[in-house]
Design a protein around this motif. Structure first.
Motif, short mmCIF file in Angstrom:
data_model
loop_
_atom_site.label_atom_id
_atom_site.label_comp_id
_atom_site.label_asym_id
_atom_site.label_seq_id
_atom_site.Cartn_x
_atom_site.Cartn_y
_atom_site.Cartn_z
N MET A 185 0.74 -1.40 0.01
CA MET A 185 0.23 0.00 -0.09
C MET A 185 0.92 1.33 0.06
O MET A 185 0.34 2.30 -0.47
CB MET A 185 -0.89 0.17 1.20
N ALA A 186 2.06 1.10 0.57
CA ALA A 186 3.03 2.40 0.41
C ALA A 186 3.68 2.49 -0.91
O ALA A 186 4.03 3.71 -1.22
CB ALA A 186 3.88 2.14 1.45
N GLY A 187 3.66 1.68 -1.62
CA GLY A 187 4.50 1.58 -2.69
C GLY A 187 3.66 1.60 -4.13
O GLY A 187 3.96 2.02 -5.15
N GLN A 188 2.21 1.02 -4.08
CA GLN A 188 1.23 1.04 -5.09
C GLN A 188 0.05 1.87 -4.96
O GLN A 188 -0.33 1.88 -3.73
CB GLN A 188 1.18 -0.76 -5.25
N PRO A 189 -0.45 2.26 -5.99
CA PRO A 189 -1.83 2.99 -6.06
C PRO A 189 -2.96 2.09 -5.72
O PRO A 189 -2.76 0.78 -6.20
CB PRO A 189 -1.82 3.83 -7.13
N VAL A 190 -3.95 2.60 -5.30
CA VAL A 190 -5.00 1.82 -5.21
C VAL A 190 -5.58 1.62 -6.64
O VAL A 190 -5.72 2.34 -7.35
CB VAL A 190 -6.26 2.41 -4.25
N PRO A 191 -6.29 0.35 -6.73
CA PRO A 191 -6.64 0.09 -8.21
C PRO A 191 -7.84 0.93 -8.25
O PRO A 191 -8.68 1.27 -7.43
CB PRO A 191 -7.43 -1.53 -8.14
N GLU A 192 -7.92 1.59 -9.71
CA GLU A 192 -8.82 2.82 -9.83
C GLU A 192 -10.45 2.11 -10.29
O GLU A 192 -10.31 0.81 -10.75
CB GLU A 192 -8.28 3.63 -10.99
N GLY A 193 -11.25 3.04 -9.89
CA GLY A 193 -12.66 2.36 -10.16
C GLY A 193 -13.61 2.76 -9.19
O GLY A 193 -13.09 3.39 -8.02
N ARG A 194 -14.88 2.31 -9.12
CA ARG A 194 -15.82 2.67 -8.25
C ARG A 194 -15.46 2.03 -6.88
O ARG A 194 -14.45 1.11 -6.83
CB ARG A 194 -17.33 1.75 -8.58
N ASP A 195 -15.88 2.73 -5.80
CA ASP A 195 -15.35 2.36 -4.42
C ASP A 195 -16.26 1.39 -3.71
O ASP A 195 -16.24 1.23 -2.48
CB ASP A 195 -14.93 3.42 -3.63
N ASP A 196 -17.15 0.71 -4.09
CA ASP A 196 -18.13 -0.40 -3.75
C ASP A 196 -17.30 -1.54 -2.89
O ASP A 196 -17.98 -2.03 -1.80
CB ASP A 196 -18.89 -1.08 -4.66
N TYR A 197 -16.44 -2.00 -3.30
CA TYR A 197 -15.64 -2.92 -2.82
C TYR A 197 -14.17 -2.53 -2.44
O TYR A 197 -13.20 -3.39 -2.48
CB TYR A 197 -15.58 -4.20 -3.50
N THR A 198 -13.96 -1.20 -2.08
CA THR A 198 -12.33 -0.65 -1.60
C THR A 198 -12.52 -0.51 -0.12
O THR A 198 -13.53 0.11 0.25
CB THR A 198 -11.89 0.29 -2.25
N GLN A 199 -11.50 -0.71 0.59
CA GLN A 199 -11.41 -0.24 1.83
C GLN A 199 -10.44 0.57 1.97
O GLN A 199 -9.33 0.57 1.36
CB GLN A 199 -11.47 -1.48 2.93
N ALA A 200 -10.63 1.57 3.32
CA ALA A 200 -9.53 2.64 3.79
C ALA A 200 -8.46 1.81 4.48
O ALA A 200 -8.71 0.67 4.98
CB ALA A 200 -10.32 3.68 4.29
N ASP A 201 -7.32 2.37 4.73
CA ASP A 201 -6.28 1.92 5.34
C ASP A 201 -6.62 1.47 6.75
O ASP A 201 -6.51 0.47 7.48
CB ASP A 201 -5.01 2.85 5.35
N ALA A 202 -7.50 2.32 7.35
CA ALA A 202 -7.72 2.11 8.77
C ALA A 202 -8.61 1.03 8.91
O ALA A 202 -8.47 0.36 9.75
CB ALA A 202 -8.42 3.40 9.40
#
Length: 226
Positions: A182-199
């Motif tokens: 997560m420090a070296g790579q961007p979050v995969p782009e697209g809608r955030d329905d199934y993405t989570q924040a670091d915390a």
């Protein structure tokens, strides 16, 4: 056994895989293809693990890909165990004639995987796994599906009675490996329905510990075909 691992980027290391191999008495060599190391010869190992890597490599094959693809095909034609994770699973699926494409949603963080009815994987009927991808692959001809999540109906496959396996989800992930990713790579782009924040990803560290017995089941089943 001696296992070769192919690494495709500095942020996509083996994580728990090498710890497991060492604990089981296996030796291993990691080939850093992104750093100019050449893929090994198929006769130099007893099994091969193709690790994850940047999904951009699916659309822009790197200089080493031709030699890596040849190695993967040689392993497919052999009787040696072959395992792919993330990008590595895409490469194996492609070699088996399947299609890789953008999924509808990116999927990051922790998501529940449900086994397919005919899944050959010796895993619980449902389990949480770590995800970090946007691309998905189709089921290769002759393969059996692992199962799927809400965002990705196919999270893995087994081919040739389990000698060859591909995993989109990450059972090898550790807290340290995910922090590096997560420090070296961007979050995969697209809608955030199934993405989570670091915390949210790091809110329950024991989640990473619960991956260890799942990884043990998969690797024991996989190398049982050697």
């Amino acid at each position: 056994m001696h296992i070769h691992l192919l690494q495709h980027g500095p942020d996509y290391g083996p994580a728990r895989l090498t710890d497991w191999l060492a604990s089981m008495g296996h030796s291993y060599t990691v080939f850093h293809l992104y750093d100019g190391e050449l893929p090994p010869r198929p006769g130099d190992c007893d099994a091969l693990i193709v690790l994850d890597g940047p999904e951009a490599l699916l659309n822009a094959p790197p200089a080493w890909y031709k030699a890596e693809d040849k190695l993967i095909n040689r392993l497919l034609d052999s009787r040696k165990p072959l395992l792919g994770i993330g990008l590595g699973a895409h490469y194996i699926a492609d070699a088996l004639g399947a299609i890789s494409a953008l999924g509808i949603y990116p999927e990051t963080g922790w998501h529940k995987v449900s086994l397919a009815d005919e899944s050959p994987f010796e895993l619980p009927e449902t389990f949480d796994a770590f995800m970090w991808h946007r691309y998905v692959f189709s089921l290769p001809d002759g393969a059996l599906a692992l199962g799927g999540s809400a965002a990705a109906p196919l999270q893995g496959f087994s081919w040739d009675e389990g000698r060859v396996m591909g995993l989109l989800c990450h059972l090898e992930a550790s807290q340290a490996s995910v922090k590096q990713l997560m420090a070296g790579q961007p979050v995969p782009e697209g809608r955030d329905d199934y993405t989570q924040a670091d915390a949210e990803i790091f809110a329950e560290p024991k989640r990473f510990d619960r991956l260890a017995p799942l990884l043990d089941r998969v690797l024991s089943q996989w190398l049982g075909h050697a």
